[in-house]
Design a protein around this motif. Structure first.
Motif: not given
Length: 262
Positions: A149-156
């Motif tokens: 989820i962090s990846a989706l919000m920060n760089k996805g």
């Protein structure tokens, strides 16, 4: 079908309990209970659609109210029906921070994710975000420290959506305690175990006091000085009276336990 069967089946469903577990309890109590076939017949014929209609009606009213707000802060988390890779379902619930109303509820079947339980929460989060972004002015969403989820919000997918992603303090504190405890088990690190509770309390204090990321980091880094019995330093000082005696053993600056490589 008797009225008693209908009432019992409906009450078991609405209570949120598992029918098999309730049936086992009744068996040990030597009590009769509605038959499996009858329970599921009542559930499918009378309950499921009615519950869905009630939920959609209540949710629609909440969304209409939130749609008039300039910004909405949402809190979201997922729950598996069983732990680990054997989970079959993931329910992802999202709540409005101000009113505490539930604004989204998404359930994912593992068969929808190529039978990969580890990505069910990610898929549920995507469906939740795609839905809410079309309905309300979502400005911040708070989740646990889920890597995907962090990846989706920060760089996805949602990097440029203009939605701030914050992390839940409880999960952060829990993970912090686990990491310090794990390091404290290593050779020469035992002294860290004495400080676990104090460090976690300091983390909670920083989260509650700080209004910006910069302010949080300034307050948070003070713990590195405090545990080494340094209460005044070049860039600041501890926000407490400097102690003359302390119940904990100080961590010596430069010692293995005081390095930041862990």
């Amino acid at each position: 079908m008797q009225a008693g069967d209908f009432m019992m089946a409906t009450n078991i469903l609405l209570s949120g309990n598992n029918f098999a577990k309730v049936k086992l309890l009744f068996k040990h109590m030597n009590m009769g209970i509605v038959a499996d076939k009858t329970f599921f017949k009542i559930q499918n014929a009378y309950c499921v659609d009615t519950i869905k209609e009630f939920w959609e009606e209540k949710r629609s009213a909440v969304i209409q109210r939130l749609a008039t707000k300039d910004s909405v802060v949402a809190l979201a988390d997922g729950r598996m029906d069983s732990p680990g890779h054997c989970a079959q379902y993931c329910s992802y619930t999202t709540m409005d921070n101000d009113s505490k109303d539930i604004i989204a509820l998404v359930t994912i079947d593992k068969r929808e994710t190529e039978r990969k339980a580890v990505i069910m929460e990610k898929e549920a989060f995507i469906r939740t975000m795609d839905l809410l972004m079309t309905e309300i002015n979502l400005k911040e969403i708070c989740t646990d420290a889920h890597v995907q989820i962090s990846a989706l919000m920060n760089k996805g997918k949602y990097k440029d959506a203009g939605i701030f992603h914050s992390l839940d303090m409880w999960h952060g504190a829990k993970n912090l305690a686990k990491r310090i405890t794990a390091v404290g088990q290593q050779s020469g690190m035992k002294l860290l175990l004495v400080w676990v509770k104090a460090v976690v309390n300091h983390f909670w204090w920083c989260c509650n006091k700080a209004s910006t990321h910069e302010e949080f980091m300034e307050r948070w880094l003070a713990i590195l000085h405090h545990v080494a019995d340094e209460h005044v330093w070049v860039m600041g000082k501890c926000e407490h009276d400097c102690p003359t005696k302390h119940p904990k053993e100080w961590i010596v600056r430069g010692s293995v336990a005081c390095t930041d490589r862990h």
